[in-house]
Design an enzyme around this catalytic site. Structure first.
Site, PDB file in Angstrom:
ATOM      1  N   ALA A   1       4.222   0.024  -3.467  1.00 60.90           N
ATOM      2  CA  ALA A   1       3.169   0.727  -4.209  1.00 60.90           C
ATOM      3  C   ALA A   1       3.618   2.111  -4.671  1.00 60.90           C
ATOM      4  CB  ALA A   1       1.919   0.857  -3.343  1.00 60.90           C
ATOM      5  N   ASP A   2       4.579   2.708  -3.974  1.00 63.85           N
ATOM      6  CA  ASP A   2       5.040   4.054  -4.333  1.00 63.85           C
ATOM      7  C   ASP A   2       5.988   4.056  -5.527  1.00 63.85           C
ATOM      8  OD1 ASP A   2       3.626   5.134  -2.185  1.00 63.85           O
ATOM      9  OD2 ASP A   2       5.284   4.788  -0.795  1.00 63.85           O
TER      10      ASP A   2
ATOM     11  N   LYS B   1       0.849  -1.180   0.000  1.00 67.05           N
ATOM     12  CA  LYS B   1       0.000   0.000   0.000  1.00 67.05           C
ATOM     13  C   LYS B   1       0.893   1.240   0.000  1.00 67.05           C
ATOM     14  CE  LYS B   1      -3.626  -2.308   2.707  1.00 67.05           C
ATOM     15  NZ  LYS B   1      -4.413  -2.275   3.962  1.00 67.05           N
ATOM     16  N   HIS B   2       0.303   2.367  -0.331  1.00 69.40           N
ATOM     17  CA  HIS B   2       1.073   3.603  -0.357  1.00 69.40           C
ATOM     18  C   HIS B   2       1.477   4.005   1.052  1.00 69.40           C
ATOM     19  CE1 HIS B   2       0.628   4.337  -4.608  1.00 69.40           C
ATOM     20  NE2 HIS B   2      -0.680   4.197  -4.530  1.00 69.40           N
ATOM     21  N   SER B   3       2.654   4.585   1.155  1.00 67.26           N
ATOM     22  CA  SER B   3       3.144   5.059   2.444  1.00 67.26           C
ATOM     23  C   SER B   3       2.207   6.129   2.999  1.00 67.26           C
ATOM     24  CB  SER B   3       4.549   5.634   2.280  1.00 67.26           C
ATOM     25  OG  SER B   3       5.025   6.160   3.496  1.00 67.26           O
TER      26      SER B   3
END
Length: 668
Positions: free
Chosen positions: A311-312, A301-303
């Protein structure tokens, strides 16, 4: 003191067994061959690759699919239901005259306020503590602070990394040495499960898949076996590759279609650069996987704010390779004699279509009734791509120069010709970056410190709760309106932000343009130094190191303490330099392996890389349709989510392969 795996006292065991018991039972569980050989390999490995990819997905699903699930061992009077990435914590208050207030925060939450967890009343009598139960996040390390609720005085503080579905106890009591001191001891009642086991299994399945492909390729390289295959398959090889929606040159490219009648015999790249398509496909495949959930793992998942997760990485890589493809495609089109005016019209139309499709994609409220214009989200991924593509393409179009055949770098300064020939573009990009720096660090934002780069919410000890994103968030809310932005940014997870913030906002587009332009630079290296592998690799290495050193200077090799931290939500300049450095490194590996030596065809990533618009839009539109999503038996199981997301991603790769074989490509 902290004791892991130690049994509780008989008093505690009795209390735990009688009152609250939770958790889950047990862990979950080579050198390039001749052209004929290469053609035969290409004929056979495609279908075999598709079959093996499907088998790998099925095998992953079989190994990860729910069998005997971990049923929680719960008593009827238990009132804390654990979810994924949570553990049960029992606070035992053995102090007879002191009520406790327990607070929590994540170690990953930078300069955050403690969040209230629970009050625990004082113990009734010796040997019978008062017990309170709470659930805690296990994604990162936790910091617990236990206070005397009456005097608001800290009694103790614990730091610990809890495990998923684990059962823990913290006992607050007086020491036995008679001096009146208070201790807080942590004990593991029931061991946690290994939540990363499904990822490990999936990795091993993928590794087995790669080994199978390598073994097949080895068999295909054997002379006798190859002759047998060649006789059995007497068909003409058509290695016809078509550009993706923002890809490198081919005669089916939408831009080149406007000038096919004016084709001239001018130099182009000596062959299709499969490494470019492969890189794009890697980024897109990862993007599909993380957008589908990534198994609900935090690192997919994004930070929440500063820092990097898997994800980033994918979106900036896609922007980078888009820049490379734009330059390579445009150079070939101009060499065919297309007028700049006609090409400008096509660029404008494609950018407009990308933005329109993006607005359609980010507003999927068909299940909630008609969408209100007042609540429509405006920014998005394709919108960002459309604006970035337009600026970079027009910039290159304005200053484009013909590249002569047999380009010779003979003069002493020509070793930097790929840079010096683009000085007007570089000047524009540097001015644009100065605008980003000036607005970010000098624009006054009401109620916020100048140059603020934080998440707001409970970050910075809650002093700037409504300042999420600083100048970037302020500009978006001012120009687009609060209701037209993303309402659930990743910062809400840890920092509990309450204002809307869009990671694809206006100010960040400036740095995505810079990212794409660095991709243009990679494309120029590939074109200007074609057939000079050593020169290409040296320049890729130089750019990788230079951008990496800039990132080190900006971040001080720290997630939060640098001058400009790496931040995907802001698309900070350090984020751009870091991901551009990694992009040059990936090309440094892919180019010799795929295009020079031919050790890898780029499969299976090359297929979605050549049909990227269709795969991206398709996976967004059909996200809730079978077989990309189905009802899970246990929604709180990482393994079931991971199985579903792997199968869904593999299906899109298979779809891209089938469309490639049928020569179906969606262009805009």
């Amino acid at each position: 003191m902290m004791y892991e795996g130690e049994e509780m006292s008989s008093t505690w065991s009795t209390a735990v067994e009688r009152d609250l018991r939770a958790g889950r039972s047990g862990p979950e569980a080579q050198a390039k061959q001749s052209p004929d050989i290469g053609m035969s390999v290409a004929r056979v490995t495609g279908p075999v690759l598709a079959v093996l990819l499907l088998l790998a997905s099925v095998l992953s699903a079989t190994m990860l699919a729910p069998g005997d699930s971990w049923e929680p061992d719960l008593e009827k009077n238990k009132h804390v239901e654990l979810k994924m990435d949570q553990a049960l914590l029992l606070i035992h208050n053995e102090l007879l005259e002191t009520n406790l207030a327990v607070y929590w925060k994540s170690e990953y939450c930078y300069c955050c306020l403690f969040q209230f967890l629970v009050n625990v009343s004082h113990g009734g009598k010796p040997g019978k503590p008062s017990i309170a139960a709470v659930s805690l996040s296990t994604q990162h390390g936790s910091i617990l602070q236990i206070n005397d609720s009456l005097e608001e005085k800290e009694i103790c503080r614990l730091e610990y990394k809890f495990g998923e579905f684990g059962n823990y106890s913290v006992s607050v009591k007086h020491t036995s040495n008679g001096v009146g001191e208070i201790t807080c001891d942590l004990v593991v009642n029931k061991n946690p499960v290994d939540s990363n086991l499904p990822v490990t299994i999936a990795f091993l399945v993928g590794l087995a898949f790669i080994i199978a492909i390598s073994f097949l390729k080895l068999l295909m390289s054997l002379y006798d076996f190859n002759n047998w295959i060649s006789k059995a398959m007497n068909s003409r090889e058509t290695d016809h590759l078509i550009n993706s929606e923002l890809g490198s040159p081919s005669r089916e490219d939408p831009l080149s279609a406007v000038c096919q009648s004016e084709t001239r015999h001018l130099p182009t790249l000596p062959h299709r650069l499969r490494s470019v398509d492969t890189f794009r496909g890697i980024a897109l495949t990862l993007m599909v996987f993380v957008n589908y959930g990534g198994g609900k793992y935090w690192y997919f998942k994004h930070s929440s704010w500063n820092g990097l997760t898997v994800a980033d990485l994918v979106f900036p890589w896609f922007v980078f390779i888009m820049g490379s493809s734009v330059f390579l495609s445009m150079t070939t089109i101009l060499q065919r004699g297309c007028s700049k005016l006609r090409l400008l019209g096509k660029i404008t139309w494609r950018s407009f279509l990308l933005i329109c499709i993006g607005i359609f994609i980010v507003n999927p409220n068909y299940c909630l009734g008609p969408l209100s214009w007042d609540k429509m989200r405006i920014p998005g991924v394709l919108q960002r791509l459309g604006m970035t593509y337009f600026v970079v393409a027009v910039l290159e179009l304005l200053f484009a120069k013909p590249v002569p055949e047999n380009y010779a770098l003979e003069r002493t300064y020509s070793s930097l010709q790929d840079i010096t020939s683009s000085w007007p573009q570089w000047l524009f990009i540097l001015i644009l970056e100065s605008v980003w720096l000036g607005i970010t660090f000098l624009l006054p934002v009401p109620g916020c410190p100048i140059g603020y780069l934080g998440p707001g919410g409970i970050g910075d000890l809650g002093k700037y709760s409504n300042c999420t994103g600083g100048a970037a968030g302020y500009i978006d809310r001012l120009l687009l309106g609060h209701d037209h932005l993303y309402q659930h940014p990743s910062s809400t997870v840890l920092y509990h932000t309450e204002v809307a913030y869009d990671p694809e906002g206006i100010l960040g587009t400036i740095n995505s343009i810079m990212m794409a332009f660095l991709g243009v630079q990679a494309g120029k290296i590939l074109l200007y130094y074609k057939d000079q592998t050593k020169s290409i690799l040296i320049r890729f290495t130089a750019w990788c190191c230079i951008l990496g050193l800039i990132s080190v200077a900006l971040t001080k090799v720290s997630a939060n303490e640098g001058f400009i931290p790496i931040n995907k939500n802001l698309w900070s300049i350090s984020y751009v330099t870091t991901l551009s450095s990694s992009a040059f490194f990936i090309l440094l590996v892919l180019y010799p392996v795929v295009d020079v030596r031919g050790l890898w065809t780029g499969a299976p990533f090359v297929y979605p890389g050549m049909n990227s618009i269709l795969v991206y839009v398709g996976h967004e539109v059909f996200v809730n349709y079978f077989p990309f999503r189905w009802k899970l038996e246990d929604k709180e199981s990482h393994k079931e989510h991971l199985t579903q997301n792997i199968v869904a991603t593999a299906l899109w790769v298979l779809i891209a392969y089938i469309l490639y074989k049928k020569k179906i490509f969606w262009k805009i």
